[in-house]
Design an enzyme around this catalytic site. Structure first.
Site, PDB file in Angstrom:
ATOM      1  N   ASP A 163       2.271   9.804  -0.777  1.00  0.00           N
ATOM      2  CA  ASP A 163       1.111   9.362  -0.003  1.00  0.00           C
ATOM      3  C   ASP A 163       1.287   7.888   0.343  1.00  0.00           C
ATOM      4  OD1 ASP A 163      -0.105  11.825  -0.138  1.00  0.00           O
ATOM      5  OD2 ASP A 163      -1.280  11.335  -1.926  1.00  0.00           O
ATOM      6  N   ASP A 177      -1.686  15.729   4.857  1.00  0.00           N
ATOM      7  CA  ASP A 177      -3.109  15.870   4.513  1.00  0.00           C
ATOM      8  C   ASP A 177      -3.977  15.799   5.766  1.00  0.00           C
ATOM      9  OD1 ASP A 177      -2.354  15.945   1.835  1.00  0.00           O
ATOM     10  OD2 ASP A 177      -2.617  13.784   1.575  1.00  0.00           O
TER      11      ASP A 177
END
Length: 204
Positions: A163, A177
């Site tokens: 991330d 995401d």
């Protein structure tokens, strides 16, 4: 006499040019039905192509961004994009999207794989362009994070997802995401509007 026998003995079959009487086993109604369904099958194939094109684009964009982040940002100071409000910072996430459920990595891996299987099954009856885009986003995002879980440390099916998008006062996430969330929102909108994946519309 010989000419008459020749004429009588000649079966009613199409000649070389395709002329002659209709085949005994021919079904005009079935042939007409197949002709009517041909454009529908063609449209379905195009929608499936859109689904996989969107999925491939989302997957490659996510994969490329993660490779760049690992190479340039990991073990380095975060990059401020909009002051403190938005930064890029490399984070390894063992949980689900936005950092939830870090203790259930294997479970989320299985869920991602199941989502991919369900989308593949839905694709066979897909005739709606908006649904093709929505499912393509879901598929690309699921594949992006599943790739991390399979190939990244600490091990197969237990890998931590990369991330890097870090808004202020919000969880860190990645492009996979984002694709999953956008696809999910689009599916909710389509469902509220009564549009099914096969193109039919339900009006209450």
């Amino acid at each position: 006499m010989a000419e008459a026998e020749r004429i009588i003995g000649t079966p009613d079959i199409p000649d070389a040019a395709g002329e002659g009487q209709e085949r005994p086993d021919a079904d005009p109604e079935r042939e007409q039905q197949e002709q009517e369904q041909a454009p529908e099958r063609t449209r379905g194939k195009r929608r499936v192509a859109v689904l996989f094109a969107v999925a491939l684009f989302a997957y490659l964009l996510d994969l490329g961004s993660k490779m760049l982040v690992v190479a340039k940002l990991e073990h380095h100071e975060p990059i401020e994009i909009i002051g403190d409000w938005l930064r890029f910072a490399a984070i390894r996430n063992a949980g689900a999207a936005f950092g939830f459920g870090e203790a259930f990595t294997i479970i989320f891996t299985v869920i991602a794989a199941a989502v991919i299987v369900v989308i593949a099954r839905l694709a066979r009856k897909l005739h709606s362009l908006p649904w093709a885009i929505a499912l393509g986003l879901l598929l690309g995002g699921a594949l992006g994070n599943l790739t991390d879980r399979i190939f990244r440390a600490p091990g197969v099916f237990e890998g931590a997802v990369v991330d890097f998008i870090a808004p202020k006062h919000f969880a860190v996430f990645n492009l996979a995401d984002s694709a999953i969330v956008c696809g999910g929102i689009l599916i909710v909108i389509l469902s509220f509007r009564g549009l099914d994946p096969d193109g039919t519309v339900h009006k209450d």
